[in-house]
Scaffold this active site. Structure first.
Site, short mmCIF file in Angstrom:
data_model
loop_
_atom_site.label_atom_id
_atom_site.label_comp_id
_atom_site.label_asym_id
_atom_site.label_seq_id
_atom_site.Cartn_x
_atom_site.Cartn_y
_atom_site.Cartn_z
N HIS A 1 0.84 -1.20 0.00
CA HIS A 1 0.00 0.00 0.00
C HIS A 1 0.87 1.25 0.00
O HIS A 1 2.06 1.20 0.32
CB HIS A 1 -0.91 0.02 1.23
N ASP B 1 0.89 5.14 1.80
CA ASP B 1 0.31 5.82 2.97
C ASP B 1 -0.29 7.15 2.55
O ASP B 1 0.18 7.80 1.60
CB ASP B 1 1.39 6.09 4.03
N HIS C 1 4.84 -0.09 -0.01
CA HIS C 1 5.45 -0.99 0.97
C HIS C 1 4.41 -1.91 1.60
O HIS C 1 3.20 -1.70 1.45
CB HIS C 1 6.16 -0.18 2.07
N ARG D 1 3.67 -8.18 17.86
CA ARG D 1 4.50 -7.04 17.45
C ARG D 1 3.67 -5.77 17.53
O ARG D 1 2.51 -5.74 17.13
CB ARG D 1 5.00 -7.26 16.02
#
Length: 731
Positions: free
Chosen positions: A660, A662, A712, A722
């Site tokens: 995607h 941002d 990314h 995480r």
């Protein structure tokens, strides 16, 4: 020759003229004897002797060891005991050439030496010279009987006079009064009697050439700094008095002047007495160190309490020579106190804890803390520390003890303000007033040890003082004053001096205003109120070295990697979000964002959901924007960001994020936990460059462009959990 005058408490300057010389034959200095009465050694008496020694005066002290029966003539006439002692001392003397200076000592300092004093005495052309005052006391009805003067003060002051031995003998010969009768009235009646005044040959020092009484004359007195010495200057009469007397209610003013006169502190030398009479600890074995009771007082919700106890542990002082008295009236801080004592309490010789369940008021706790030391025969000092004090200097306690003063106060300040834990002066009603030197002391332009009227927050008190002058249990009690003001008022009334030292940098004091306690880790919200402490707690120790030491790494093209958070910051953010617990479901529909639809959803919590949006915005502006402008030259940002959130990746929940762009000009991605410790897998891959950051470092930020070039994806988390903090900046 440089000449500079400072008006007491005002900062007005005057140009000075030198004294004229006299060709008259001067009385030998050996003929002068200073007599004073001191039934006990007070801080003021020691100051008097130090100033006398500076000019090599010969001083004889009368009444040592006697009980003082002269009354409290601060508020009522008294002092007859001094006349009795003077009369007896004079009767034993035979040398008629002897010149006697009779003065008070507790509130007196010498500003010059015997040579100048005797010269001015001779110039008065009388056998006895009394100090003068603008106010008549104790009997105002005698005003009309005082001789009129063309210029100067008209009324007699009995706190200081000088004369030849035979004349003084004649003057006191008729004394038959009681010890508590008024010396001032006795000498006044002699002076206003024309026959006795003529017979004894008495005059007044009308223009304050020899004596300066401060009562009624504060506006006339300035400090004069010149050639490594300090004088008091009477600007009304343009004179330089030899002796300065803080008579009546001017004790605070003589204390102020005594910080400088005669050369305690000068612009040329700085502090000249700060290294005298020290109590060095360096040669002592640890078992020989003084025993100190540290009183810790928690009276309100306060940020960074855990850090306070961490610093307490780091004090350079043998813990087996320390006892702790901890008063905590805040339920909110019970866990932090308990955690400290469970982990470290046994390191100390003894610990006494008074918790919220005992419902003890703060005044009683202060009195009780002092009494714990007072009643302990082994206690040498009581070190009082409020929980909001930040002691950065690990040698603070040692430095305070080595000063060897009755009450010594390490100066602390509030960041960015002129607030400190002392007052340089008091107003007429006993509250704060700013002394002329206050700003210079706080800002470190004048460095030394300063006698001040009010202290708070952190101070060291000698146990011997608590067992003598300060033996009253209720030192902090008052019907009208708060506990700190009551304590200082009671200390001043006992004639005990309080000294603040700025000889070293000791630390600061926290702001407790608007401290909220509804969060799990409330200190996270202190970026506005206590920015320095917030930074020390939460910003990575290497952040300030990023540019200087070139710590920014470039793992992929136009992707920058640098340290931003401490481990504690990461832990607190994660724990805060888990404590809040309202994680999104990871669906496209999202009412939290404008438009209600998220193209690439994550399981997350937005900063504004926990009320952390303003704090996060300041973090971006203060710590991210400077890096951005360095790494992307020509781009300037105000870090506008409407999407700031913490993402959680779990194998059985949301392990990864599809490729995607941002919705940002640039993105910040901070790793909040550690690969191979807290999770397996994870990382970020930039598809255009086929470049991955596989092992993000905890507390480090990835900064990269959001649109167009840096398509990314989030790599799969295969085990554990995480967490990352993400900001879409300048959408």
């Amino acid at each position: 020759m440089r000449a500079l005058s400072l008006l007491l408490f005002s900062g007005i300057y005057f140009v000075l003229l030198p004294l004229t010389s006299s060709k008259e034959q001067q009385t030998p200095e050996d003929n002068l004897l200073v007599l004073t009465v001191a039934t006990k050694e007070t801080d003021g008496f020691r100051r008097f002797l130090r100033s006398a020694k500076n000019f090599n005066y010969t001083v004889k002290v009368l009444g040592r060891g006697e009980e003082w029966r002269g009354g409290d003539y601060m508020s009522a006439p008294g002092g007859g005991q001094k006349v009795r002692l003077l009369k007896a001392a004079l009767e034993e003397m035979k040398d008629e050439k002897k010149v006697i200076l009779f003065i008070d000592s507790y509130d007196v300092v010498f500003a010059s030496g015997p040579k100048e004093l005797l010269k001015k005495f001779q110039q008065a052309r009388h056998k006895v010279v009394f100090s003068s005052e603008t106010l008549i006391w104790p009997d105002r009805h005698l005003e009309d009987k005082h001789p009129h003067v063309r210029e100067g003060n008209r009324f007699l002051g009995s706190g200081g006079f000088i004369g030849y031995l035979p004349n003084l003998k004649e003057m006191v010969a008729d004394w038959t009064g009681e010890d508590n009768e008024s010396e001032q009235l006795f000498f006044t009646k002699i002076y206003i009697n024309p026959e006795k005044r003529k017979s004894i040959n008495i005059t007044l020092d009308n223009k304050c050439r020899l004596f300066q009484n401060l009562h009624g004359a504060l506006d006339e007195v300035v400090l004069k700094f010149e050639d490594g010495q300090v004088r008091a200057r009477n600007v009304l009469y343009d004179t330089l008095p030899v002796i300065i007397h803080g008579n009546g209610p001017t004790k605070l003013q003589i204390n102020y002047l005594g910080n400088y006169i005669p050369k305690v502190w000068t612009f040329e030398t700085g502090c000249t007495v700060c290294h005298e009479d020290l109590r060095p600890l360096t040669e002592l074995k640890e078992s020989e160190y003084p025993l100190v009771v540290i009183g810790i007082f928690i009276q309100q919700p306060t940020p960074f309490v855990t850090v306070f106890f961490e610093r307490l542990l780091k004090l350079h002082y043998p813990k087996n020579r320390l006892k702790l008295f901890i008063y905590n009236q805040e339920l909110h801080h019970q866990q932090q106190v308990s955690s400290f004592l469970e982990g470290h309490g046994t390191l100390y010789q003894d610990v006494k804890l008074i918790g919220p369940e005992e419902d003890m008021d703060s005044i009683t706790s202060r009195n009780l803390g002092f009494d714990m030391c007072r009643q302990d025969k082994d206690c040498d000092y009581f070190f009082s520390v409020d929980i909001e004090v930040v002691l950065k200097n690990e040698d603070t306690l040692k430095i305070a003890i080595e000063q060897n003063l009755p009450i010594v106060v390490p100066m602390i300040t509030r960041v960015g303000r002129l607030w400190s834990n002392f007052w340089g002066a008091l107003s007429a009603d006993g509250y704060y007033a700013r002394s002329e030197d206050y700003v210079d002391i706080v800002q470190g332009r004048r460095v030394g040890v300063w006698n001040v009227p009010y202290v708070s927050n952190v101070y060291l008190v000698k146990a011997s003082l608590l067992r003598s002058e300060l033996s009253d249990f209720q030192l902090f009690n008052s019907e009208t004053l708060d506990l700190d003001m009551a304590f200082c008022h009671n200390v001043r009334n006992k004639g005990v001096f309080m000294y603040v030292t700025n000889m070293a940098t000791f630390g600061r004091i926290l702001s407790t205003e608007n401290y909220q306690t509804q969060h799990l880790h409330n200190d996270l919200w202190q970026i506005f109120q206590n920015p320095v402490d917030w930074e020390e707690r939460y910003i990575h120790e290497n952040y300030s070295r990023i540019m200087r030491d070139k710590l920014i790494e470039t793992p992929c093209p136009d992707v920058y990697w640098f340290p931003i958070f401490t481990d504690i910051a990461c832990n607190h953010l994660v724990e805060e979000m888990e404590h809040f617990g309202r994680w999104s479901g990871g669906a496209n529909a999202d009412t939290r964002i404008q438009g209600g639809y998220e193209n690439v959803p994550t399981i997350d919590i937005h900063m504004n959901q926990v009320g952390y949006d303003k704090e996060w915005q300041k973090l971006l502006l203060d710590y991210i924007a400077p890096i951005t402008e360095k790494m992307y030259p020509g781009y300037y940002t105000k870090c506008n960001s409407t999407l700031n959130f913490v993402v959680r990746y779990k194998p059985d929940e949301q392990p990864l994020l599809a490729p995607h762009h941002d919705a940002s000009t640039f993105t910040i991605n901070v790793a909040l936990n550690s690969k191979d410790v807290d999770y397996q897998g994870g990382g970020c891959r930039f598809l255009r460059y086929n470049c991955s950051v596989d092992a993000p470092r905890k507390g480090w930020a990835l900064m990269h462009p959001g649109r167009l070039t840096h398509y990314h994806e989030g790599l799969p988390t295969t085990d554990g959990v995480r967490y990352i903090a993400v900001s879409f900046v300048d959408p």
